[in-house]
Design a protein around this motif. Sequence first.
Motif, PDB file in Angstrom:
ATOM      1  N   UNK A   1       9.853  -8.316   3.925  1.00  0.00           N
ATOM      2  CA  UNK A   1       9.473  -7.214   4.743  1.00  0.00           C
ATOM      3  C   UNK A   1       9.035  -6.197   3.699  1.00  0.00           C
ATOM      4  N   UNK A   2       9.811  -6.091   2.538  1.00  0.00           N
ATOM      5  CA  UNK A   2       9.558  -5.403   1.531  1.00  0.00           C
ATOM      6  C   UNK A   2       8.092  -5.702   0.959  1.00  0.00           C
ATOM      7  N   UNK A   3       8.019  -7.113   0.773  1.00  0.00           N
ATOM      8  CA  UNK A   3       6.637  -7.583   0.316  1.00  0.00           C
ATOM      9  C   UNK A   3       5.500  -7.312   1.279  1.00  0.00           C
ATOM     10  N   UNK A   4       5.971  -7.403   2.485  1.00  0.00           N
ATOM     11  CA  UNK A   4       4.863  -7.094   3.512  1.00  0.00           C
ATOM     12  C   UNK A   4       4.004  -5.817   3.526  1.00  0.00           C
ATOM     13  N   UNK A   5       5.232  -4.989   3.278  1.00  0.00           N
ATOM     14  CA  UNK A   5       4.854  -3.434   3.208  1.00  0.00           C
ATOM     15  C   UNK A   5       3.834  -3.127   2.123  1.00  0.00           C
ATOM     16  N   UNK A   6       4.200  -3.555   0.770  1.00  0.00           N
ATOM     17  CA  UNK A   6       3.603  -3.631  -0.270  1.00  0.00           C
ATOM     18  C   UNK A   6       2.064  -4.270   0.030  1.00  0.00           C
ATOM     19  N   UNK A   7       2.034  -5.305   0.782  1.00  0.00           N
ATOM     20  CA  UNK A   7       0.746  -6.206   0.808  1.00  0.00           C
ATOM     21  C   UNK A   7      -0.443  -5.407   1.880  1.00  0.00           C
ATOM     22  N   UNK A   8       0.208  -4.901   2.841  1.00  0.00           N
ATOM     23  CA  UNK A   8      -0.464  -3.909   3.806  1.00  0.00           C
ATOM     24  C   UNK A   8      -0.883  -2.490   3.120  1.00  0.00           C
ATOM     25  N   UNK A   9      -0.093  -1.749   2.258  1.00  0.00           N
ATOM     26  CA  UNK A   9      -0.566  -1.033   1.441  1.00  0.00           C
ATOM     27  C   UNK A   9      -1.383  -1.226   0.463  1.00  0.00           C
ATOM     28  N   UNK A  10      -1.520  -2.316  -0.277  1.00  0.00           N
ATOM     29  CA  UNK A  10      -2.413  -2.708  -1.113  1.00  0.00           C
ATOM     30  C   UNK A  10      -3.781  -3.000  -0.314  1.00  0.00           C
ATOM     31  N   UNK A  11      -3.803  -3.009   0.903  1.00  0.00           N
ATOM     32  CA  UNK A  11      -5.095  -3.594   1.558  1.00  0.00           C
ATOM     33  C   UNK A  11      -5.513  -2.406   2.085  1.00  0.00           C
ATOM     34  N   UNK A  12      -4.755  -1.244   2.004  1.00  0.00           N
ATOM     35  CA  UNK A  12      -5.311   0.080   2.550  1.00  0.00           C
ATOM     36  C   UNK A  12      -4.798   0.267   4.069  1.00  0.00           C
ATOM     37  N   UNK A  13      -4.280  -0.359   4.639  1.00  0.00           N
ATOM     38  CA  UNK A  13      -3.762  -0.239   6.077  1.00  0.00           C
ATOM     39  C   UNK A  13      -2.383   0.192   6.387  1.00  0.00           C
ATOM     40  N   UNK A  14      -1.540   0.151   5.178  1.00  0.00           N
ATOM     41  CA  UNK A  14      -0.075   0.531   5.279  1.00  0.00           C
ATOM     42  C   UNK A  14       0.118   1.736   5.060  1.00  0.00           C
ATOM     43  N   UNK A  15       0.944   2.230   3.932  1.00  0.00           N
ATOM     44  CA  UNK A  15       0.944   3.457   3.685  1.00  0.00           C
ATOM     45  C   UNK A  15      -0.173   4.014   2.809  1.00  0.00           C
ATOM     46  N   UNK A  16      -0.673   5.204   2.958  1.00  0.00           N
ATOM     47  CA  UNK A  16      -1.940   5.777   2.410  1.00  0.00           C
ATOM     48  C   UNK A  16      -1.333   7.003   1.432  1.00  0.00           C
ATOM     49  N   UNK A  17      -1.935   7.332   0.417  1.00  0.00           N
ATOM     50  CA  UNK A  17      -1.901   8.286  -0.444  1.00  0.00           C
ATOM     51  C   UNK A  17      -2.178   9.633   0.446  1.00  0.00           C
ATOM     52  N   UNK A  18      -1.185  10.680   0.291  1.00  0.00           N
ATOM     53  CA  UNK A  18      -0.448  10.812  -0.952  1.00  0.00           C
ATOM     54  C   UNK A  18       0.993  10.212  -0.988  1.00  0.00           C
ATOM     55  N   UNK A  19       1.275   9.388  -0.179  1.00  0.00           N
ATOM     56  CA  UNK A  19       2.455   8.443   0.050  1.00  0.00           C
ATOM     57  C   UNK A  19       2.686   7.642  -1.280  1.00  0.00           C
ATOM     58  N   UNK A  20       3.840   7.584  -1.985  1.00  0.00           N
ATOM     59  CA  UNK A  20       4.183   6.957  -2.888  1.00  0.00           C
ATOM     60  C   UNK A  20       4.556   5.547  -2.669  1.00  0.00           C
ATOM     61  N   UNK A  21       3.941   4.450  -3.143  1.00  0.00           N
ATOM     62  CA  UNK A  21       4.266   2.973  -2.688  1.00  0.00           C
ATOM     63  C   UNK A  21       3.881   2.145  -3.724  1.00  0.00           C
ATOM     64  N   UNK A  22       4.785   1.250  -4.180  1.00  0.00           N
ATOM     65  CA  UNK A  22       4.329   0.002  -5.225  1.00  0.00           C
ATOM     66  C   UNK A  22       3.041  -0.417  -4.601  1.00  0.00           C
ATOM     67  N   UNK A  23       2.717  -0.848  -3.362  1.00  0.00           N
ATOM     68  CA  UNK A  23       1.451  -1.580  -3.063  1.00  0.00           C
ATOM     69  C   UNK A  23       0.292  -0.589  -3.353  1.00  0.00           C
ATOM     70  N   UNK A  24       0.555   0.748  -3.121  1.00  0.00           N
ATOM     71  CA  UNK A  24      -0.881   1.594  -3.373  1.00  0.00           C
ATOM     72  C   UNK A  24      -0.934   1.805  -5.084  1.00  0.00           C
TER      73      UNK A  24
END
Length: 326
Positions: free
Chosen positions: A257-280
């Motif tokens: 699930x941690x890897x999935x959150x990073x993947x979704x944030x990397x694709x731009x649909x998970x967490x979004x700036x200004x949130x701090x995430x490894x995927x971002x």
Amino acid sequence: MPDQHYEPERALAGTGTGGTMDLGVDEAEVLQEPPAGPDGTGPQGRPRSLWSDAWRDLRRNPVFIVSALVICFLIVISLWPSLITSGSPLKCDLSQAQEGSQPGHPFGFNGQGCDVYTRTVYGARTSVAVGVLATLGVAVLGSVLGALAGFFGGVWDSFLSRVTDVFFAIPVVLGGLVLLSVITSNTVWPVIGFIVLLGWPQISRIARGAVITAKQNDYVQAARALGASSTRLLLRHIAPNAIAPVIVVATIALGTYIALEATLSYLGVGLKPPSVSWGIDISAASPYVRNAPHALLWPSGALAVTVLAFIMLGDAVRDALDPRLR
């Protein structure tokens, strides 16, 4: 040598079929002694449960010790990141963009001039929060639905099986792109809700199978014959003996699930700036990997270590809770 006094009441032993048999004095005394406990616990030692055996094995497993230490460190810096960094993850200086390591900034700066070390530390908070909360939600929802289906069976079991088949047919990443793209919230809750929505069928299948196996045991049938209610049977007799596989699967899934959150944030649909995430951070550093590889390597390494630690912990727990591996 004095004659031994024969006491009939001490020389009668049960045969196991309701009768008795006549024994000598020495044999009767031997039968009266309680068996020694396991591992030298003495005659009064109580037999260990599955959980005590598992904890003993885990304490001797170096894989569990290393992964647990890494996870404890991640939890500490997630709760109190100021213990190891005094900077702000949102403080950036474009004049230092893509610069390497400097005194006070061991990981250098990213393309926006933000301190990579500070953002890597604060990114652990998001990943751990998403992983833990999503795992709790998946475990609770999946366990309840699976346990009810396995215990009652019938129409409810058939209906739940068809519903889980539908959810298993949904690609996770594609589902995230569709569902999360219409949500503008910058919090972790939409991502957690999405993971719970698509993650519960796996736990439900595991819980259902474990409950079906446990309810066929003799002690459950005996409790049912004595008039125990369905609620008591499920909560007191079945659930404690069916929860082990759920814990194992949930622990391993936490890293996923941690890897999935990073993947979704990397694709731009998970967490979004200004949130701090490894995927971002990984997504922002990808275009500058040739000029500033450090901005990509550090958050990627932190993500890989975190996922590996949780998967190793799950493997260790699985080995300890599976009696067939002893």
